[in-house]
Design a protein around this motif. Sequence first.
Motif, short mmCIF file in Angstrom:
data_model
loop_
_atom_site.label_atom_id
_atom_site.label_comp_id
_atom_site.label_asym_id
_atom_site.label_seq_id
_atom_site.Cartn_x
_atom_site.Cartn_y
_atom_site.Cartn_z
N GLY A 88 10.22 -20.43 -11.12
CA GLY A 88 10.20 -20.45 -9.66
C GLY A 88 9.28 -19.44 -9.02
O GLY A 88 9.33 -19.26 -7.80
N ALA A 89 8.44 -18.78 -9.80
CA ALA A 89 7.56 -17.76 -9.24
C ALA A 89 6.26 -18.36 -8.71
O ALA A 89 5.82 -19.42 -9.17
N HIS A 90 5.64 -17.67 -7.77
CA HIS A 90 4.30 -17.99 -7.28
C HIS A 90 3.32 -17.03 -7.95
O HIS A 90 3.50 -15.81 -7.88
N VAL A 91 2.30 -17.58 -8.62
CA VAL A 91 1.44 -16.79 -9.51
C VAL A 91 -0.02 -16.92 -9.11
O VAL A 91 -0.52 -18.03 -8.90
N VAL A 92 -0.72 -15.78 -9.03
CA VAL A 92 -2.16 -15.75 -8.81
C VAL A 92 -2.85 -15.35 -10.11
O VAL A 92 -2.45 -14.38 -10.76
N LEU A 93 -3.89 -16.11 -10.48
CA LEU A 93 -4.75 -15.79 -11.62
C LEU A 93 -6.08 -15.26 -11.08
O LEU A 93 -6.64 -15.83 -10.13
N ALA A 94 -6.58 -14.18 -11.69
CA ALA A 94 -7.85 -13.62 -11.24
C ALA A 94 -8.49 -12.86 -12.40
O ALA A 94 -7.90 -12.74 -13.49
N THR A 95 -9.69 -12.33 -12.18
CA THR A 95 -10.38 -11.57 -13.21
C THR A 95 -11.13 -10.41 -12.58
O THR A 95 -11.51 -10.46 -11.40
N THR A 96 -11.32 -9.36 -13.36
CA THR A 96 -12.19 -8.26 -12.93
C THR A 96 -13.56 -8.37 -13.59
O THR A 96 -14.43 -7.54 -13.35
N THR A 97 -13.74 -9.39 -14.44
CA THR A 97 -15.02 -9.61 -15.12
C THR A 97 -15.44 -11.06 -14.91
O THR A 97 -15.87 -11.43 -13.84
N HIS A 98 -15.33 -11.87 -15.95
CA HIS A 98 -15.63 -13.30 -15.85
C HIS A 98 -14.62 -14.09 -16.67
O HIS A 98 -14.13 -13.59 -17.68
N SER A 112 -0.62 -19.59 -20.10
CA SER A 112 0.75 -19.79 -20.58
C SER A 112 1.75 -18.99 -19.76
O SER A 112 2.83 -19.48 -19.40
N LEU A 113 1.41 -17.73 -19.45
CA LEU A 113 2.30 -16.92 -18.62
C LEU A 113 2.49 -17.55 -17.25
O LEU A 113 3.61 -17.58 -16.72
N ALA A 114 1.39 -18.04 -16.67
CA ALA A 114 1.49 -18.66 -15.34
C ALA A 114 2.41 -19.87 -15.37
O ALA A 114 3.24 -20.05 -14.46
N GLU A 115 2.30 -20.69 -16.40
CA GLU A 115 3.16 -21.87 -16.51
C GLU A 115 4.63 -21.47 -16.67
O GLU A 115 5.52 -22.05 -16.04
N GLU A 116 4.87 -20.47 -17.51
CA GLU A 116 6.25 -20.04 -17.74
C GLU A 116 6.85 -19.43 -16.48
O GLU A 116 8.03 -19.66 -16.16
N ALA A 173 -1.05 -21.37 0.94
CA ALA A 173 -0.73 -22.79 1.03
C ALA A 173 -0.69 -23.43 -0.35
O ALA A 173 0.19 -24.24 -0.66
N ILE A 174 -1.65 -23.07 -1.21
CA ILE A 174 -1.68 -23.64 -2.57
C ILE A 174 -0.51 -23.10 -3.38
O ILE A 174 0.11 -23.84 -4.16
N LEU A 175 -0.18 -21.83 -3.20
CA LEU A 175 0.98 -21.28 -3.90
C LEU A 175 2.26 -22.01 -3.50
O LEU A 175 3.09 -22.33 -4.36
N ALA A 176 2.39 -22.29 -2.22
CA ALA A 176 3.59 -22.99 -1.75
C ALA A 176 3.65 -24.40 -2.32
O ALA A 176 4.73 -24.92 -2.62
N ARG A 177 2.50 -25.02 -2.50
CA ARG A 177 2.46 -26.41 -2.99
C ARG A 177 2.52 -26.50 -4.51
O ARG A 177 3.27 -27.30 -5.06
N ASP A 178 1.73 -25.65 -5.21
CA ASP A 178 1.56 -25.80 -6.65
C ASP A 178 2.24 -24.69 -7.47
O ASP A 178 2.47 -24.88 -8.67
N GLY A 179 2.49 -23.56 -6.86
CA GLY A 179 3.10 -22.46 -7.58
C GLY A 179 2.10 -21.56 -8.29
O GLY A 179 2.42 -20.41 -8.62
#
Length: 267
Positions: free
Chosen positions: A65-75, A56-60, A95-101
């Motif tokens: 107009g932000a470029h967002v990376v999702l990641a984990t330190t676990t699973h 939800s945060l990534a979508e918002e 490249a994916i950030l530029a295309r999809d955000g």
Amino acid sequence: MNCLDALGFSASAMAEKSGARVPGDAQVEKGDVRAGHPAPLVAAIGGGGKTALLHSLAEELREQGAHVVLATTTHFVPFDGIETVSSSNKAEVEAILARDGIVCVAAPAAGRAGAAGKLGPSPIAVDELRLLADVVLIEADGSKRLPLKLHASHEPVVPAGANAVACVLGASGFGQPLATACHRAELAGELLGIDPNAAAATPELAARLLAAETERGAIAPTHIIVNQAEGDDARKQATAFAADLCACGIQTPVFAGSIRDHALERV
């Protein structure tokens, strides 16, 4: 309010693609990020909606107009509709950030988690991800899909320098047997001297457990979100939890509502 507002980000700043602000931190300008200053980092811990919160945060953020990376330190499980980069190829991430955000950067998990189709930590260091995006969102512990969570000594794995740590719990766990509603419920005996097989996960008990974890330094949330609190009864329980938490001496702001519906309010 939506999840972004609940965590204190400046929506107007993100609309101008100028970065994000969290309480107590200086403004981070997008130009500064590209010049080598790290992007804001938000970690999610607890149970009952961590992955939903990150999505939800990534979508918002993308809408601002932000470029967002999702990641984990676990699973965590793969995100529907979001491309995953499993290599250390930074150019592919950009490249994916530029295309999809939004992009998820995570390698296939090892062991039993991998067999379940989960993803593990990023092959690109978190500090490097913070130089590729405007905001980095991290899932920092696991809860086996249970609404409540206690933490062993090795968790949560919150990256150093996180700007915000959101502790999530699910209102669906309130009133359920603690042993079946809470991941690592056996630790309740260590924290409060109670038998998890005989105790119910009331809002008052959930507040006492969270307060005990905070006081011993196991967790240090900047925000607490009671998810799955859409109905009147669940909202009343969330409000009671917040009051009980305050009575335990924890002043961390508490929000309740539906993460998936982008609808939270402070309680």
